[in-house]
Design a protein around this motif. Structure first.
Motif, PDB file in Angstrom:
ATOM      1  N   ARG A 166       0.839  -1.193   0.000  1.00 30.96           N
ATOM      2  CA  ARG A 166       0.000   0.000   0.000  1.00 30.96           C
ATOM      3  C   ARG A 166       0.875   1.244   0.000  1.00 30.96           C
ATOM      4  O   ARG A 166       1.536   1.558   0.994  1.00 30.96           O
ATOM      5  N   LEU A 167       0.866   1.932  -1.127  1.00 28.60           N
ATOM      6  CA  LEU A 167       1.649   3.145  -1.288  1.00 28.60           C
ATOM      7  C   LEU A 167       0.826   4.353  -0.861  1.00 28.60           C
ATOM      8  O   LEU A 167      -0.384   4.266  -0.655  1.00 28.60           O
ATOM      9  N   ASN A 168       1.510   5.500  -0.732  1.00 31.91           N
ATOM     10  CA  ASN A 168       0.844   6.749  -0.322  1.00 31.91           C
ATOM     11  C   ASN A 168       0.057   6.562   0.985  1.00 31.91           C
ATOM     12  O   ASN A 168      -1.010   7.152   1.174  1.00 31.91           O
ATOM     13  N   THR A 169       0.590   5.743   1.877  1.00 27.12           N
ATOM     14  CA  THR A 169      -0.099   5.426   3.133  1.00 27.12           C
ATOM     15  C   THR A 169       0.853   5.668   4.301  1.00 27.12           C
ATOM     16  O   THR A 169       1.901   5.022   4.396  1.00 27.12           O
ATOM     17  N   LYS A 170       0.485   6.584   5.162  1.00 26.83           N
ATOM     18  CA  LYS A 170       1.347   6.950   6.284  1.00 26.83           C
ATOM     19  C   LYS A 170       0.790   6.423   7.598  1.00 26.83           C
ATOM     20  O   LYS A 170      -0.411   6.500   7.843  1.00 26.83           O
ATOM     21  N   VAL A 171       1.658   5.879   8.415  1.00 26.54           N
ATOM     22  CA  VAL A 171       1.275   5.379   9.735  1.00 26.54           C
ATOM     23  C   VAL A 171       1.205   6.549  10.720  1.00 26.54           C
ATOM     24  O   VAL A 171       2.141   7.347  10.821  1.00 26.54           O
ATOM     25  N   GLU A 172       0.080   6.648  11.427  1.00 29.03           N
ATOM     26  CA  GLU A 172      -0.109   7.711  12.409  1.00 29.03           C
ATOM     27  C   GLU A 172       0.071   7.213  13.848  1.00 29.03           C
ATOM     28  O   GLU A 172       0.679   7.884  14.678  1.00 29.03           O
ATOM     29  N   LYS A 173      -0.480   6.045  14.139  1.00 33.39           N
ATOM     30  CA  LYS A 173      -0.436   5.505  15.508  1.00 33.39           C
ATOM     31  C   LYS A 173      -0.542   3.989  15.453  1.00 33.39           C
ATOM     32  O   LYS A 173      -1.146   3.432  14.527  1.00 33.39           O
ATOM     33  N   ILE A 174       0.059   3.324  16.434  1.00 34.24           N
ATOM     34  CA  ILE A 174       0.021   1.862  16.503  1.00 34.24           C
ATOM     35  C   ILE A 174      -0.468   1.458  17.892  1.00 34.24           C
ATOM     36  O   ILE A 174       0.069   1.909  18.912  1.00 34.24           O
ATOM     37  N   HIS A 175      -1.503   0.620  17.921  1.00 38.19           N
ATOM     38  CA  HIS A 175      -2.070   0.168  19.195  1.00 38.19           C
ATOM     39  C   HIS A 175      -1.850  -1.335  19.336  1.00 38.19           C
ATOM     40  O   HIS A 175      -2.429  -2.129  18.589  1.00 38.19           O
ATOM     41  N   GLU A 176      -1.012  -1.727  20.276  1.00 42.25           N
ATOM     42  CA  GLU A 176      -0.790  -3.146  20.557  1.00 42.25           C
ATOM     43  C   GLU A 176      -1.868  -3.664  21.501  1.00 42.25           C
ATOM     44  O   GLU A 176      -2.172  -3.015  22.513  1.00 42.25           O
ATOM     45  N   GLU A 177      -2.415  -4.810  21.170  1.00 40.57           N
ATOM     46  CA  GLU A 177      -3.404  -5.451  22.017  1.00 40.57           C
ATOM     47  C   GLU A 177      -2.985  -6.909  22.214  1.00 40.57           C
ATOM     48  O   GLU A 177      -2.044  -7.391  21.582  1.00 40.57           O
ATOM     49  N   SER A 178      -3.679  -7.613  23.063  1.00 39.79           N
ATOM     50  CA  SER A 178      -3.293  -8.988  23.373  1.00 39.79           C
ATOM     51  C   SER A 178      -3.458  -9.918  22.179  1.00 39.79           C
ATOM     52  O   SER A 178      -2.741 -10.907  22.044  1.00 39.79           O
ATOM     53  N   THR A 179      -4.404  -9.608  21.299  1.00 37.74           N
ATOM     54  CA  THR A 179      -4.686 -10.497  20.166  1.00 37.74           C
ATOM     55  C   THR A 179      -4.192  -9.969  18.830  1.00 37.74           C
ATOM     56  O   THR A 179      -4.300 -10.655  17.809  1.00 37.74           O
ATOM     57  N   GLY A 180      -3.667  -8.756  18.808  1.00 33.45           N
ATOM     58  CA  GLY A 180      -3.219  -8.198  17.544  1.00 33.45           C
ATOM     59  C   GLY A 180      -2.856  -6.732  17.678  1.00 33.45           C
ATOM     60  O   GLY A 180      -2.742  -6.195  18.787  1.00 33.45           O
ATOM     61  N   VAL A 181      -2.682  -6.091  16.527  1.00 37.15           N
ATOM     62  CA  VAL A 181      -2.264  -4.690  16.486  1.00 37.15           C
ATOM     63  C   VAL A 181      -3.189  -3.922  15.548  1.00 37.15           C
ATOM     64  O   VAL A 181      -3.517  -4.406  14.458  1.00 37.15           O
ATOM     65  N   THR A 182      -3.592  -2.734  15.986  1.00 30.71           N
ATOM     66  CA  THR A 182      -4.363  -1.832  15.125  1.00 30.71           C
ATOM     67  C   THR A 182      -3.469  -0.662  14.726  1.00 30.71           C
ATOM     68  O   THR A 182      -2.871  -0.003  15.588  1.00 30.71           O
TER      69      THR A 182
END
Length: 409
Positions: A166-182
């Protein structure tokens, strides 16, 4: 939901995606890249050298990854018909006081199990007739390649195996959880079982966005180059390097034959006023303020004051830049040089002012952060990708391939 989300579409991120499919052929992978194309920054501005690993401390990741990676890279290029050449290089002592440093470097190369030769001035003249030197180390396994072309092949392999880029896509925030990541991105969110941060110049920021504070910061150093005019390319037959100053973390100005046939001369190394600042006029208030308020920068500057001053002189004086090149090839004149595109190196610096000299990977709960991937990262990219995949937590519970040589060896 994806099994893996890789932040960064440079050569390390793409090699990691390829390595995932080599081990987990049924995985769902997405590579998130903020630019319009892959390999846009450090990879796309790379000098294209396939390094041997002679400079690096024996037993370090840099030494091991470089030695293994140079072989992996050559095999990959052969397999996929990517232009490359094993042209070899010479590391030249031009002053008597450099001879002991050359001997130490030669011993280090032998410790790193490299097939190198210590040669005298006569043999050097036979290899590089226009180079002046008292002696040299010949490194026959060094080579050249176009790393953007390599990266594009990595990307196509990922897509052939069902992965997304996925191009032209910037990461703003990462949320770690017990079952995965948002992952919060510029347009919505992405969910993944594991996030791998290969963001290069922004790797510290991505780690921070995931909630990880480190004792280091990425500072951008611009490497400025000239090219030899076409009629002067005959002066350089191979790769020509000076004996590096052991007190300074950069290799000094040198001559690099490019796979295109051009010859680059440089680089110097100066602090960039923008993390992606390829021109002297490039400026980011945020990036510069972050650098200038970082105590680690000033502590490092104090250690390398003279060397840093010399780098800035070369940056603004073509005469001084040429003078540095004449240490290796006396025939070089100012009018033999034309400006060439610059590169930017992501240098991780600790709070105490020391540079992080080796690859540095931080393990999160459901994230892996490649917070320092210095040169020879491009050379070693296939091996780095394998190492990252080896660190994937067992609880991912993915089916592994029994034929791990289908994509990469």
């Amino acid at each position: 939901m994806f099994d893996f989300a890789i932040v960064g579409g440079g050569i390390v991120g793409l090699s990691t995606g390829m390595a995932i499919y080599n081990r987990f052929p049924n995985a769902k992978v997405v590579v998130i890249e903020k630019e319009e194309t892959v390999a846009e920054h450090q990879t796309g501005h790379n000098s294209g050298v396939i390094h041997s690993g002679i400079y690096y401390k024996p037993g370090s990741f840099k030494a091991c990854f470089s030695r293994q990676g140079s072989q992996s890279m050559k095999e990959f290029c052969q397999k996929y018909d990517i232009d490359h050449e094993i042209c070899g290089k010479v590391i030249v002592a031009t002053k008597q006081e450099e001879i002991p440093l050359l001997e130490n470097l030669y011993k280090r190369g032998l410790e790193n199990r490299l097939d190198i030769q210590r040669i005298g001035s006569v043999e050097l003249k036979e290899i590089e007739p226009h180079v002046k030197g008292l002696g040299a180390i010949r490194v026959p396994q060094a080579g050249i390649v176009n790393y953007r072309q390599v990266s594009e092949k990595f990307a196509s392999i990922i897509e052939e195996h069902g992965g997304e880029i996925r191009l032209n896509t910037k990461v703003e925030k990462i949320h770690e959880e017990s079952t995965g990541v948002t992952i919060e991105i510029t347009r919505g969110t992405i969910k993944a079982g594991l996030v791998i941060n290969c963001a290069g110049l922004h790797s510290d920021r991505v780690a921070y966005a995931a909630g990880y504070k480190t004792d280091m910061k990425i500072l951008p150093f611009r490497g400025e180059y000239y090219k030899l005019k076409p009629e002067k390319r005959y002066l350089v037959k191979h790769l020509i390097y000076p004996v590096p100053n052991p007190k300074f973390p950069f290799l000094g100005v040198h001559f690099t034959r490019m796979i295109s046939g051009e010859v680059d001369a440089g680089p110097n190394a100066v602090l960039s006023f923008k993390r992606e600042g390829y021109r002297k006029t490039d400026f980011s208030a945020k990036d510069l303020a972050e650098a200038l308020t970082y105590s680690g920068l000033w502590k490092m500057a104090g250690k390398f004051a003279k060397e840093g001053f010399d780098e800035y002189i070369r940056s603004f004086s073509m005469k001084q830049f040429t003078k540095s090149l004449q240490e290796l090839i006396l025939e070089i004149k100012e009018d033999d040089l034309i400006p060439a595109p610059a590169g930017v190196r992501a240098q991780a610096i600790r709070n105490d002012g020391n540079m992080v000299d080796d690859f540095h990977i931080i393990m999160g709960k459901r994230t892996i952060h490649v917070c320092n991937a210095p040169s020879p990262a491009a050379t070693a990219s296939i091996e780095i990708g394998k190492e990252i995949v080896n660190r994937i937590p067992k609880q991912m519970n993915l089916k592994e391939s029994k034929e791990s040589v289908q994509i990469i060896k």
